[in-house]
Design a protein around this motif. Structure first.
Motif, PDB file in Angstrom:
ATOM      1  N   ASP A  99       0.875  -1.191   0.149  1.00  0.00           N
ATOM      2  CA  ASP A  99       0.022  -0.243  -0.004  1.00  0.00           C
ATOM      3  C   ASP A  99       1.006   1.225  -0.013  1.00  0.00           C
ATOM      4  OD1 ASP A  99      -1.893  -2.064   0.591  1.00  0.00           O
ATOM      5  OD2 ASP A  99      -3.192  -0.465   1.549  1.00  0.00           O
ATOM      6  N   PHE A 100       2.081   1.158   0.390  1.00  0.00           N
ATOM      7  CA  PHE A 100       3.085   2.311   0.581  1.00  0.00           C
ATOM      8  C   PHE A 100       4.041   2.096  -0.346  1.00  0.00           C
ATOM      9  CE2 PHE A 100       1.773   2.531   5.214  1.00  0.00           C
ATOM     10  CZ  PHE A 100       0.392   3.036   5.013  1.00  0.00           C
ATOM     11  N   GLY A 101       4.516   3.413  -1.028  1.00  0.00           N
ATOM     12  CA  GLY A 101       5.717   3.405  -1.879  1.00  0.00           C
ATOM     13  C   GLY A 101       6.694   4.582  -0.983  1.00  0.00           C
ATOM     14  N   PHE A 102       7.916   4.417  -1.510  1.00  0.00           N
ATOM     15  CA  PHE A 102       9.111   5.256  -1.140  1.00  0.00           C
ATOM     16  C   PHE A 102      10.038   5.749  -1.921  1.00  0.00           C
ATOM     17  CE2 PHE A 102       7.407   2.077   2.007  1.00  0.00           C
ATOM     18  CZ  PHE A 102       7.214   2.971   3.176  1.00  0.00           C
ATOM     19  N   VAL A 103      10.278   7.066  -1.826  1.00  0.00           N
ATOM     20  CA  VAL A 103      11.307   7.674  -2.558  1.00  0.00           C
ATOM     21  C   VAL A 103      12.004   8.336  -1.518  1.00  0.00           C
ATOM     22  CG1 VAL A 103      11.873   9.226  -4.255  1.00  0.00           C
ATOM     23  CG2 VAL A 103       9.819   7.859  -4.414  1.00  0.00           C
ATOM     24  N   PHE A 104      13.776   8.149  -1.639  1.00  0.00           N
ATOM     25  CA  PHE A 104      14.522   8.650  -0.900  1.00  0.00           C
ATOM     26  C   PHE A 104      15.517   9.467  -1.280  1.00  0.00           C
ATOM     27  CE2 PHE A 104      13.335   4.409   0.553  1.00  0.00           C
ATOM     28  CZ  PHE A 104      12.863   4.571   1.926  1.00  0.00           C
ATOM     29  N   GLN A 105      16.219  10.429  -0.507  1.00  0.00           N
ATOM     30  CA  GLN A 105      17.182  11.286  -1.077  1.00  0.00           C
ATOM     31  C   GLN A 105      18.248  10.700  -2.143  1.00  0.00           C
ATOM     32  OE1 GLN A 105      18.740  14.217   1.784  1.00  0.00           O
ATOM     33  NE2 GLN A 105      20.535  14.324   0.697  1.00  0.00           N
ATOM     34  N   SER A 106      18.424   9.585  -1.712  1.00  0.00           N
ATOM     35  CA  SER A 106      20.024   9.233  -2.682  1.00  0.00           C
ATOM     36  C   SER A 106      19.175   8.259  -3.512  1.00  0.00           C
ATOM     37  CB  SER A 106      20.782   8.441  -1.821  1.00  0.00           C
ATOM     38  OG  SER A 106      20.153   7.368  -0.797  1.00  0.00           O
ATOM     39  N   GLY A 107      17.937   8.064  -3.600  1.00  0.00           N
ATOM     40  CA  GLY A 107      17.297   7.007  -4.770  1.00  0.00           C
ATOM     41  C   GLY A 107      17.359   5.687  -3.897  1.00  0.00           C
ATOM     42  N   GLN A 108      18.540   5.336  -3.551  1.00  0.00           N
ATOM     43  CA  GLN A 108      18.729   3.664  -2.856  1.00  0.00           C
ATOM     44  C   GLN A 108      18.427   2.840  -3.863  1.00  0.00           C
ATOM     45  OE1 GLN A 108      16.969   3.376   1.021  1.00  0.00           O
ATOM     46  NE2 GLN A 108      18.134   5.177   1.802  1.00  0.00           N
ATOM     47  N   LEU A 109      18.947   2.894  -5.075  1.00  0.00           N
ATOM     48  CA  LEU A 109      18.883   1.914  -6.206  1.00  0.00           C
ATOM     49  C   LEU A 109      19.916   0.852  -6.068  1.00  0.00           C
ATOM     50  CD1 LEU A 109      18.073   4.102  -9.204  1.00  0.00           C
ATOM     51  CD2 LEU A 109      16.507   2.937  -7.692  1.00  0.00           C
ATOM     52  N   LEU A 110      19.614  -0.581  -6.221  1.00  0.00           N
ATOM     53  CA  LEU A 110      20.775  -1.497  -6.191  1.00  0.00           C
ATOM     54  C   LEU A 110      21.682  -1.324  -7.444  1.00  0.00           C
ATOM     55  CD1 LEU A 110      18.686  -4.644  -5.043  1.00  0.00           C
ATOM     56  CD2 LEU A 110      19.935  -2.886  -3.685  1.00  0.00           C
ATOM     57  N   ALA A 111      23.088  -1.137  -7.071  1.00  0.00           N
ATOM     58  CA  ALA A 111      24.001  -0.883  -7.974  1.00  0.00           C
ATOM     59  C   ALA A 111      24.079  -2.014  -9.234  1.00  0.00           C
ATOM     60  CB  ALA A 111      25.261  -0.482  -7.601  1.00  0.00           C
ATOM     61  N   GLU A 112      23.879  -3.271  -8.976  1.00  0.00           N
ATOM     62  CA  GLU A 112      24.001  -4.318  -9.872  1.00  0.00           C
ATOM     63  C   GLU A 112      22.758  -4.529 -10.603  1.00  0.00           C
ATOM     64  OE1 GLU A 112      22.817  -6.210  -5.971  1.00  0.00           O
ATOM     65  OE2 GLU A 112      23.978  -4.471  -6.433  1.00  0.00           O
ATOM     66  N   LEU A 113      21.755  -3.804 -10.395  1.00  0.00           N
ATOM     67  CA  LEU A 113      20.711  -4.199 -11.250  1.00  0.00           C
ATOM     68  C   LEU A 113      20.319  -2.954 -12.217  1.00  0.00           C
ATOM     69  CD1 LEU A 113      18.026  -5.424  -8.612  1.00  0.00           C
ATOM     70  CD2 LEU A 113      19.406  -6.856 -10.235  1.00  0.00           C
ATOM     71  N   PRO A 114      19.895  -3.361 -13.386  1.00  0.00           N
ATOM     72  CA  PRO A 114      19.385  -2.383 -14.395  1.00  0.00           C
ATOM     73  C   PRO A 114      18.333  -1.618 -14.114  1.00  0.00           C
ATOM     74  CG  PRO A 114      18.900  -4.476 -15.333  1.00  0.00           C
ATOM     75  CD  PRO A 114      19.654  -4.720 -13.946  1.00  0.00           C
ATOM     76  N   VAL A 116      15.440  -1.247 -15.071  1.00  0.00           N
ATOM     77  CA  VAL A 116      13.951  -1.549 -15.108  1.00  0.00           C
ATOM     78  C   VAL A 116      13.909  -2.909 -13.997  1.00  0.00           C
ATOM     79  CG1 VAL A 116      14.657  -3.595 -16.771  1.00  0.00           C
ATOM     80  CG2 VAL A 116      12.522  -2.874 -16.952  1.00  0.00           C
ATOM     81  N   GLU A 117      14.740  -3.409 -13.507  1.00  0.00           N
ATOM     82  CA  GLU A 117      14.848  -4.515 -12.550  1.00  0.00           C
ATOM     83  C   GLU A 117      14.720  -3.563 -11.145  1.00  0.00           C
ATOM     84  OE1 GLU A 117      17.203  -7.671 -12.616  1.00  0.00           O
ATOM     85  OE2 GLU A 117      16.927  -8.178 -14.850  1.00  0.00           O
ATOM     86  N   ASN A 118      15.328  -2.338 -11.094  1.00  0.00           N
ATOM     87  CA  ASN A 118      15.276  -1.800  -9.859  1.00  0.00           C
ATOM     88  C   ASN A 118      13.849  -1.337  -9.834  1.00  0.00           C
ATOM     89  OD1 ASN A 118      17.613  -0.842  -8.057  1.00  0.00           O
ATOM     90  ND2 ASN A 118      18.613  -0.885 -10.180  1.00  0.00           N
ATOM     91  N   ALA A 119      13.245  -0.681 -10.799  1.00  0.00           N
ATOM     92  CA  ALA A 119      11.896  -0.103 -10.535  1.00  0.00           C
ATOM     93  C   ALA A 119      10.915  -1.473 -10.313  1.00  0.00           C
ATOM     94  CB  ALA A 119      11.460   0.278 -12.108  1.00  0.00           C
ATOM     95  N   ALA A 120      11.129  -2.936 -10.891  1.00  0.00           N
ATOM     96  CA  ALA A 120      10.352  -3.999 -10.564  1.00  0.00           C
ATOM     97  C   ALA A 120      10.575  -4.617  -9.189  1.00  0.00           C
ATOM     98  CB  ALA A 120      10.527  -4.955 -11.852  1.00  0.00           C
ATOM     99  N   LEU A 121      11.637  -4.276  -8.602  1.00  0.00           N
ATOM    100  CA  LEU A 121      11.754  -5.031  -7.442  1.00  0.00           C
ATOM    101  C   LEU A 121      10.796  -5.126  -6.471  1.00  0.00           C
ATOM    102  CD1 LEU A 121      14.424  -6.266  -6.222  1.00  0.00           C
ATOM    103  CD2 LEU A 121      15.112  -4.271  -5.023  1.00  0.00           C
TER     104      LEU A 121
END
Length: 246
Positions: A99-114, A116-121
């Motif tokens: 029910d909740f989504g999150f956006v942080f200051q640094s994005g906090q994406l996983l460096a090893e994933l492209p 599209v997979e970061n978005a789909a995680l």
């Protein structure tokens, strides 16, 4: 109402309500002032609300309490009529995923994933097959201007592009509320303004409420409403004339 029953949650009003929230990080009788002090707030479906105030005013604490990350010392947090404070940890975790989504200051994406997979995680962590999850988030990435960048890893993206991937990730599960903690803090002013515009527009398109912690008045003006905290108390609640004019 049963938080474990998705049908009941879906069919309840999509309001996030704080009632008499008080939170102490130490012992309540330890002499330290509370981080939140008898705070009341209602956020409706599709609203965009910025939370402002000086350092130490309780902005991030409020966001964490509303998002069921921190359990307050006293008070209620109602989401679709269910008191999240009383929910067991397993149910709170499930709601943060569904029910909740999150956006942080640094994005906090996983460096090893492209991208599209970061978005789909979030979808894949919830058990969806990779191919289905990727297919579901591609339209989000395209609407955010990332159609040609889906296979790039975070290190190959600009700060603004990475934050747009984070926005897509936050929207992937069609959440009722998106929480953003200083989402433009690591960006230059022009890029930050563009990302904020996209975040507000994307949340509105999905009828998701948006709750943004910020110290930047320009970011606050992007939202339809600004609440101001001081010493853990709500001292201001105003509509944004700039947002209303758009």
């Amino acid at each position: 109402m049963d938080v474990n029953n998705p049908a009941q949650l879906v069919n309840s009003p999509a309001q996030l309500v704080a009632r008499d929230l008080t939170h102490h990080y130490g012992r309540p009788d330890g002499g330290d002032p509370p981080a939140l002090d008898r705070l009341n707030l209602t956020i409706g479906a599709g609203e965009s609300v910025s939370i402002m105030g000086p350092s130490g005013s309780g902005k991030t604490t409020l966001l964490h309490v509303l998002a069921a990350v921190v359990r307050p010392t006293q008070g209620q947090v109602l989401w679709r009529g269910q008191d999240l404070v009383r929910c067991p940890d397993s149910a709170r975790t499930r709601l943060r995923r569904s029910d909740f989504g999150f956006v942080f200051q640094s994005g906090q994406l996983l460096a090893e994933l492209p991208a599209v997979e970061n978005a789909a995680l979030p979808l894949m962590l919830d058990g969806m097959a990779r191919a289905q999850a990727v297919a579901q988030v591609r339209p989000l990435l395209e609407r955010l201007g990332l159609a040609q960048l889906t296979h790039r890893r975070p290190g190959e993206l600009s700060g603004g592009q990475a934050q747009r991937v984070a926005i897509a990730r936050a929207l992937a599960g069609s959440p009722g509320v998106i929480f953003a903690d200083e989402p433009t803090g690591a960006l230059d002013s022009a890029t930050g303004q563009a990302v904020m515009h996209q975040l507000v527009a994307a949340a509105a398109a999905h009828r998701a409420a948006l709750v943004v912690v910020t110290h930047d008045p320009q970011v606050a003006r992007s939202c339809s409403r600004t609440v101001t905290l001081r010493d853990g108390r709500l001292v201001g609640d105003t509509a944004s004339t700039a947002a209303a004019a758009r």
